[in-house]
Design a protein around this motif. Structure first.
Motif, PDB file in Angstrom:
ATOM      1  N   GLU A 174     -27.669 -17.357 -16.279  1.00  0.00           N
ATOM      2  CA  GLU A 174     -28.714 -16.709 -15.478  1.00  0.00           C
ATOM      3  C   GLU A 174     -28.357 -16.761 -13.998  1.00  0.00           C
ATOM      4  O   GLU A 174     -27.487 -17.526 -13.585  1.00  0.00           O
ATOM      5  N   PHE A 175     -29.046 -15.992 -13.172  1.00  0.00           N
ATOM      6  CA  PHE A 175     -28.899 -16.099 -11.724  1.00  0.00           C
ATOM      7  C   PHE A 175     -29.290 -17.523 -11.301  1.00  0.00           C
ATOM      8  O   PHE A 175     -30.133 -18.164 -11.937  1.00  0.00           O
ATOM      9  N   TRP A 176     -28.699 -17.966 -10.174  1.00  0.00           N
ATOM     10  CA  TRP A 176     -28.911 -19.366  -9.788  1.00  0.00           C
ATOM     11  C   TRP A 176     -30.380 -19.694  -9.599  1.00  0.00           C
ATOM     12  O   TRP A 176     -30.832 -20.791  -9.913  1.00  0.00           O
ATOM     13  N   TRP A 177     -31.185 -18.742  -9.081  1.00  0.00           N
ATOM     14  CA  TRP A 177     -32.602 -19.052  -8.814  1.00  0.00           C
ATOM     15  C   TRP A 177     -33.369 -19.233 -10.122  1.00  0.00           C
ATOM     16  O   TRP A 177     -34.306 -20.022 -10.187  1.00  0.00           O
ATOM     17  N   ASP A 178     -32.933 -18.540 -11.160  1.00  0.00           N
ATOM     18  CA  ASP A 178     -33.587 -18.728 -12.463  1.00  0.00           C
ATOM     19  C   ASP A 178     -33.151 -20.054 -13.108  1.00  0.00           C
ATOM     20  O   ASP A 178     -33.954 -20.746 -13.739  1.00  0.00           O
TER      21      ASP A 178
END
Ligand code: ZN
Length: 332
Positions: free
Chosen positions: A104-108
């Motif tokens: 996933e994207f880092w923020w997720d």
């Protein structure tokens, strides 16, 4: 100066999420209602048509453009059919290096490891630019199902941090955004191994595959735009690194879909996340227009390489219509 009553809308996801701390998702039901508002009371246009009209000074009143950032799989599975139902064109800016990625994207990933039920150590160290930073979760080392339910509506815009995990999440969002990708990844890996999680993306949070990008681009309604390779803060990179991120994302996506990619969106998109140098590189790379992420209306002389956009939240059609009316001033 007299403004043209029109603007570009910025979406990220169309999905029903139980927890959305970055406020990125619009529920499918609300997205349908919003499209209906656009269809009935506005003039939805494709970004390239809209820019061509902007240059000529022939933009119709209440012209709006729908855009999506990042390249989540739900753009194909949830958004596309609704865009087709209402015949609303859209541009989807895809982070090319994340296409088909198993993570996933880092923020997720950060939200998953900190704000979903699970155990972490009471204290642990992260590597912040070569120095160790002690993270203290103390009594919040355990995060239960009850905690998740209790704080399910919490998001980054709220002034409060109900637990130490929320405080750490907010702090790490700031630090990780500016961090070199490899260093950030080492930190995320460390937190995932403490939590005992696999880094395989949750089906609800995955990105598009190459095949899905092609499906998304099929037909007349959806334009694929570029959003760099790794989603960095471009302002933090050298000109050479920026050039690589920008040019390669264009090339990768063109190879993927077999047609030219002419629109770009700056990751994060605030006026500090890119520089005049970045704008010049985008222009030289052969893009015809680029979207930023600060809000505003548009005038004939607006720089088409720094187009303002207005972020849409998970509003009902009624709320959305009120919001649009508040900034798309009906005067010419
Ligand atoms: Zn983005």
């Amino acid at each position: 100066m007299i403004g043209t009553p029109c603007g570009i809308l910025a979406y990220h996801r169309v999905a029903e999420l139980e927890f959305d701390p970055q406020l990125l998702a619009v529920a499918p039901k609300h997205f349908a209602e919003q499209l209906q508002v656009l269809r009935e009371a506005y003039r939805p246009m494709a970004l390239q048509d809209w820019v061509a009209n902007l240059k000529r000074g022939t933009l119709p009143r209440r012209a709006v453009v729908v855009t999506f950032d990042d390249g989540y799989a739900d753009n194909l599975f949830n958004a596309k059919a609704l865009l087709e139902n209402y015949s609303v064109p859209a541009t989807v800016f895809i982070t090319a290096g994340r296409v088909g990625n198993s993570e996933e994207f880092w923020w997720d990933q950060l939200a998953r490891v900190l704000l979903e039920p699970g155990d972490l150590p009471e204290e642990f160290d992260l590597d912040v630019g070569g120095t160790a930073m002690r993270i203290r979760l103390s009594e919040a080392s355990q995060y239960t199902e009850r905690d998740r339910v209790l704080h399910h509506s919490w998001n980054i815009l709220r002034p409060d941090d109900p637990t130490p995990r929320h405080r750490v999440y907010r702090l790490l969002c700031q630090l990780f955004q500016a961090m070199d990708e490899e260093v950030r990844d080492v930190n995320i890996e460390r937190m995932f191994s403490y939590a005992g999680y696999s880094r395989q993306a949750r089906s609800t949070h995955r990105t598009l595959s190459a095949l899905e990008v092609r499906d998304l681009a099929k037909g007349e309604l959806v334009e694929v735009g570029a959003h760099t390779i790794t989603h960095p803060v471009l302002a933090n990179l050298s000109s050479e690194e920026q050039r690589a991120e920008i040019r390669s994302s264009k090339q990768m996506l063109e190879d993927m879909i077999g047609c030219r990619v002419l629109s770009f969106a700056y990751p994060y998109g605030t006026d500090t996340s890119y520089t005049a140098d970045t704008v010049a590189i985008v222009r030289e790379a052969g893009f015809g227009q680029a979207c930023a992420n600060f809000s505003g209306g548009v005038w004939r002389l607006t720089d088409r390489y720094q187009l303002p956009r207005n972020v849409v939240r998970d509003w009902s059609g009624e709320e959305f219509a009120r919001w649009l009316d508040s900034w798309v001033l009906d005067r010419t």
